[in-house]
Design a protein around this motif. Structure first.
Motif, PDB file in Angstrom:
ATOM      1  N   HIS A 204       0.793  -1.232   0.000  1.00 57.63           N
ATOM      2  CA  HIS A 204       0.000   0.000   0.000  1.00 57.63           C
ATOM      3  C   HIS A 204       0.827   1.285   0.000  1.00 57.63           C
ATOM      4  N   LYS A 205       2.145   1.186   0.058  1.00 57.85           N
ATOM      5  CA  LYS A 205       2.972   2.389   0.114  1.00 57.85           C
ATOM      6  C   LYS A 205       2.903   3.210  -1.166  1.00 57.85           C
ATOM      7  N   HIS A 206       2.365   2.636  -2.249  1.00 63.56           N
ATOM      8  CA  HIS A 206       2.207   3.393  -3.495  1.00 63.56           C
ATOM      9  C   HIS A 206       1.312   4.613  -3.294  1.00 63.56           C
ATOM     10  N   LEU A 207       0.453   4.573  -2.281  1.00 66.62           N
ATOM     11  CA  LEU A 207      -0.409   5.718  -1.995  1.00 66.62           C
ATOM     12  C   LEU A 207       0.402   6.967  -1.688  1.00 66.62           C
ATOM     13  N   LEU A 208       1.649   6.777  -1.246  1.00 65.65           N
ATOM     14  CA  LEU A 208       2.517   7.891  -0.854  1.00 65.65           C
ATOM     15  C   LEU A 208       3.525   8.235  -1.940  1.00 65.65           C
ATOM     16  N   SER A 209       3.286   7.773  -3.145  1.00 66.52           N
ATOM     17  CA  SER A 209       4.208   8.064  -4.247  1.00 66.52           C
ATOM     18  C   SER A 209       4.392   9.573  -4.420  1.00 66.52           C
ATOM     19  N   GLY A 210       5.647  10.012  -4.439  1.00 70.61           N
ATOM     20  CA  GLY A 210       5.957  11.430  -4.612  1.00 70.61           C
ATOM     21  C   GLY A 210       6.109  12.186  -3.310  1.00 70.61           C
ATOM     22  N   ILE A 211       5.868  11.540  -2.165  1.00 65.24           N
ATOM     23  CA  ILE A 211       5.969  12.247  -0.889  1.00 65.24           C
ATOM     24  C   ILE A 211       7.408  12.666  -0.607  1.00 65.24           C
ATOM     25  N   ASN A 212       8.352  11.971  -1.203  1.00 64.69           N
ATOM     26  CA  ASN A 212       9.770  12.317  -1.025  1.00 64.69           C
ATOM     27  C   ASN A 212      10.129  13.653  -1.672  1.00 64.69           C
ATOM     28  N   ARG A 213       9.232  14.209  -2.472  1.00 65.96           N
ATOM     29  CA  ARG A 213       9.489  15.509  -3.101  1.00 65.96           C
ATOM     30  C   ARG A 213       9.058  16.681  -2.209  1.00 65.96           C
ATOM     31  N   ALA A 214       8.422  16.372  -1.091  1.00 64.28           N
ATOM     32  CA  ALA A 214       8.013  17.429  -0.160  1.00 64.28           C
ATOM     33  C   ALA A 214       9.216  17.914   0.641  1.00 64.28           C
ATOM     34  N   GLN A 215       9.103  19.125   1.207  1.00 68.73           N
ATOM     35  CA  GLN A 215      10.154  19.654   2.075  1.00 68.73           C
ATOM     36  C   GLN A 215       9.954  19.220   3.529  1.00 68.73           C
ATOM     37  N   SER A 216       8.730  18.826   3.892  1.00 63.40           N
ATOM     38  CA  SER A 216       8.449  18.396   5.258  1.00 63.40           C
ATOM     39  C   SER A 216       7.207  17.518   5.257  1.00 63.40           C
ATOM     40  N   LEU A 217       7.055  16.738   6.328  1.00 64.17           N
ATOM     41  CA  LEU A 217       5.848  15.931   6.478  1.00 64.17           C
ATOM     42  C   LEU A 217       5.585  15.662   7.950  1.00 64.17           C
ATOM     43  N   ALA A 218       4.334  15.333   8.251  1.00 61.24           N
ATOM     44  CA  ALA A 218       3.909  14.956   9.600  1.00 61.24           C
ATOM     45  C   ALA A 218       3.282  13.573   9.542  1.00 61.24           C
ATOM     46  N   TRP A 219       3.619  12.734  10.545  1.00 60.39           N
ATOM     47  CA  TRP A 219       3.049  11.383  10.611  1.00 60.39           C
ATOM     48  C   TRP A 219       2.749  11.047  12.059  1.00 60.39           C
ATOM     49  N   ASN A 220       1.549  10.489  12.303  1.00 66.06           N
ATOM     50  CA  ASN A 220       1.128  10.105  13.655  1.00 66.06           C
ATOM     51  C   ASN A 220       1.008   8.589  13.773  1.00 66.06           C
ATOM     52  N   PRO A 221       2.023   7.901  14.282  1.00 63.44           N
ATOM     53  CA  PRO A 221       1.854   6.465  14.551  1.00 63.44           C
ATOM     54  C   PRO A 221       0.764   6.167  15.578  1.00 63.44           C
ATOM     55  N   HIS A 222       0.291   7.186  16.303  1.00 60.44           N
ATOM     56  CA  HIS A 222      -0.780   6.938  17.271  1.00 60.44           C
ATOM     57  C   HIS A 222      -2.151   6.823  16.627  1.00 60.44           C
ATOM     58  N   LYS A 223      -2.251   7.018  15.334  1.00 59.03           N
ATOM     59  CA  LYS A 223      -3.542   6.856  14.663  1.00 59.03           C
ATOM     60  C   LYS A 223      -3.694   5.398  14.210  1.00 59.03           C
ATOM     61  N   THR A 224      -3.582   5.119  12.944  1.00 57.06           N
ATOM     62  CA  THR A 224      -3.842   3.777  12.421  1.00 57.06           C
ATOM     63  C   THR A 224      -3.010   2.703  13.107  1.00 57.06           C
ATOM     64  N   LEU A 225      -1.748   2.990  13.399  1.00 56.72           N
ATOM     65  CA  LEU A 225      -0.820   1.967  13.874  1.00 56.72           C
ATOM     66  C   LEU A 225      -1.054   1.577  15.328  1.00 56.72           C
ATOM     67  N   GLY A 226      -1.626   2.474  16.135  1.00 58.14           N
ATOM     68  CA  GLY A 226      -1.961   2.109  17.500  1.00 58.14           C
ATOM     69  C   GLY A 226      -0.910   2.396  18.546  1.00 58.14           C
ATOM     70  N   ALA A 227       0.071   3.251  18.245  1.00 57.28           N
ATOM     71  CA  ALA A 227       0.958   3.717  19.309  1.00 57.28           C
ATOM     72  C   ALA A 227       0.122   4.531  20.293  1.00 57.28           C
ATOM     73  N   PRO A 228       0.430   4.496  21.576  1.00 60.16           N
ATOM     74  CA  PRO A 228      -0.368   5.269  22.533  1.00 60.16           C
ATOM     75  C   PRO A 228      -0.300   6.766  22.248  1.00 60.16           C
ATOM     76  N   LEU A 229      -1.416   7.433  22.485  1.00 59.83           N
ATOM     77  CA  LEU A 229      -1.446   8.888  22.368  1.00 59.83           C
ATOM     78  C   LEU A 229      -0.497   9.473  23.402  1.00 59.83           C
ATOM     79  N   GLN A 230       0.358  10.394  23.011  1.00 58.90           N
ATOM     80  CA  GLN A 230       0.509  10.867  21.654  1.00 58.90           C
ATOM     81  C   GLN A 230       1.846  10.405  21.104  1.00 58.90           C
TER      82      GLN A 230
END
Length: 571
Positions: A303-329
């Motif tokens: 499913h990583k194809h959904l993120l195709s081209g994200i490497n062209r951004a200057q910055s990004l935010a990711w929350n492992p506490h959402k889908t992946l289930g890491a404890p908030l926050q």
């Protein structure tokens, strides 16, 4: 009889208005720690951890004013409480809280926690340290470095930099601050008031509202936020972004920041990062990707194809506490330009970041943060990765996608269910349930009034689900697209979903929807004294009204009299 303590308080326990046995004496300082030995047992017995979670209701809902009567919330204690009383207080709080780790909790973008992540969270709380200097957090400093390094490599950000933030909203603001500093370096000294050209931010109309709050907090102003049109799936339209930039340039303002989204809050849409990056490069504008929700797809080769081209951004935010289930926050902010975070955020507090320390001060990372004290959030995700490995995390992500697909397929086959979109990109599945009593012969009969009724019924179904405690699933409107309330089902990694748990959600929504059918019944009964009582029952969303003969005249209409003619022989 209750005795009084030295403060004039009764030694008897008041719980939910009932008097219990006398309070045991408070524990000694050494014995206070025994509460920690009991807390896991209490959590398990109350259905918050372990296999017993699914045997309890998702929630025992009580209205706020009633809840205030069940639990003593004011902080007015004078003397210490005993261990028994402290445990009782904890159990009361748990009794009326939401079991987010329940199989049938799908109300938010997060749900249950990963056990290894929870272990990491408990450990960091016990150690009670901060993430700003190596001397107070030596192992945790290196752990955060390792997490940032791993994420930079996963997302193709090279030798960049990053930091763990208190939530995705703050991560997005970090991005705007960095972009603003890179665009106008002197802004750190002079502020935004003296800028010759007002700075402008662009985001999609389906993006998270944190961008709206960010432009306000950072002094950019809501008038300088442009919301770009999206297609029917919720994806930003690159051509519309280009036109919006041209319009802003013509107005004498300066475009400096574009926020794209990987997994929008409602529809789970992924913008086309390559096409948006093309636009941003054409106008030399900073591209940030809010991947707080959808960034978890990076862990799956499928499913990583959904993120195709994200490497062209200057910055990004990711929350492992959402889908992946890491404890908030657990929120990760990445940036390509190493050193920029420190450059634009450093305040050089000499009482904390001394330059003559006996170790390599490059490991004192606190000055690249807007915070001073900062929680050790990296350890939770780091321990999850250590325990499960990339294969184990990938399996969790793939299962969430597979169960979302199963839900989608089941909805297509079930009578009365209607999808908002025919295809979904992520694990958010949105739909309506049309009860049998609302179904019409053809779409030409689905008038505006009919749709408004369906939107109301959606909210009514949600209300009943909550009050019954069987399911928590969100409902949302998309007003900018002219769409009212629909169910937004979010599938996460924890607790592990199955096709059967997906079916339960469908079955329960259908059952509650059918129970809401308005029905009118007319009949009579006699009590023991042979007094005739008519029952005129109108059931709609659970109401039931009964009228006696003495007051029935208040609601009699010509239509009602006609319906009652067949009972005339009884009089």
């Amino acid at each position: 009889m209750a005795t009084d303590n030295r403060n004039g308080e009764s030694n008897q326990l008041q719980i939910n208005g009932h008097t219990s046995a006398p309070k045991p004496s408070p524990l000694s300082a050494e014995d206070e720690w025994t509460i920690l030995e009991r807390v896991f047992r209490v959590l398990a017995e109350e259905g918050y951890v372990g296999p017993g979670t699914h045997q309890k209701p998702v929630v025992t809902f009580v209205y706020p004013e009633d809840l205030k009567k069940l639990i003593h919330f004011p902080m007015d204690e004078k003397t210490p409480n005993s261990a028994v009383m402290v445990e009782q207080i904890v159990r009361q709080v748990l009794q009326y809280s939401v079991r987010t780790g329940h199989n049938h909790f799908h109300n938010q973008l997060f749900a249950g926690v990963d056990p290894y992540g929870l272990t990491g969270s408990w450990i960091t709380e016990a150690l009670n340290t901060s993430q700003y200097t190596f001397e107070v957090g030596p192992t945790f400093t290196l752990i955060e470095d390792a997490v940032i390094d791993k994420c930079l490599r996963m997302f193709g950000f090279g030798e960049g930099d990053g930091i763990l933030c208190p939530g995705g909203s703050m991560s997005n603001m970090y991005a705007m601050v960095a972009a603003r500093y890179r665009t106008v370096p002197d802004v750190k000294r002079t502020g935004v008031c003296n800028l010759p050209e007002p700075l402008v931010v662009f985001t999609s109309e389906d993006a998270h509202y944190s961008i709206t709050k960010g432009v306000h907090w950072l002094g950019i102003g809501l008038n300088n936020l442009v919301k770009v049109k999206t297609d029917h799936r919720g994806c930003m339209i690159p051509e519309e972004l280009d036109l919006a930039i041209q319009t802003v340039l013509a107005s004498g303002r300066k475009p400096f920041f574009v926020n794209a989204t990987a997994g929008t809050t409602v529809l789970g849409a992924f913008d086309d990062f390559n096409r948006i990056a093309d636009v941003c490069e054409r106008y030399s504008i900073w591209l940030h990707v809010d991947a707080c929700l959808g960034g978890t797809a990076i862990l799956s080769r499928r499913h990583k194809h959904l993120l195709s081209g994200i490497n062209r951004a200057q910055s990004l935010a990711w929350n492992p506490h959402k889908t992946l289930g890491a404890p908030l926050q657990c929120s990760i902010f990445l940036i390509k330009e190493r050193g920029l975070l420190h450059e634009c955020n450093a305040a050089k507090a000499d009482y904390l970041f001394q330059q003559d320390k006996f170790y390599d001060i490059s490991y004192d990372t606190g000055d690249k943060s807007v915070q001073c004290g900062r929680k050790v959030d990296a350890f939770k995700f780091w321990l999850m990765y250590k325990a499960r490995g990339s294969d184990g995390l990938e399996a969790l992500v793939d299962n969430a996608f597979a169960c979302a697909h199963s839900l989608h397929e089941q909805l297509l086959k079930r009578t009365g269910f209607r999808l908002v979109l025919e295809e979904f990109q992520y694990t958010n599945i949105s739909f309506w349930y049309v009860p049998s009593w609302m179904r019409v012969a053809g779409k030409e009969h689905e008038t505006s009034d009919w749709w408004q009724r369906l939107y109301s019924v959606t909210a009514d179904i949600k209300e009943q689900l909550v009050k019954r405690g069987t399911v928590l699933v969100g409902y949302v409107p998309l007003l900018h697209k002219g769409i009212g309330n629909f169910f937004r089902m979010v599938v996460t990694c924890h607790p592990r979903p199955t096709p059967e748990t997906m079916q339960y959600i469908i079955d329960e929504i259908e059952r509650v929807g059918e129970d809401l059918m308005p029905r009118k019944e007319f009949g009579f009964c006699c009590n023991l004294r042979s007094k005739l009582v008519y029952h005129v029952c109108t059931v709609d969303s659970g109401t039931n009204v009964s009228f006696g003969v003495g007051v029935i005249w208040l609601c009699v209409t010509e239509k009602l009299l006609t319906k009652l003619k067949k009972f005339s022989s009884i009089f």
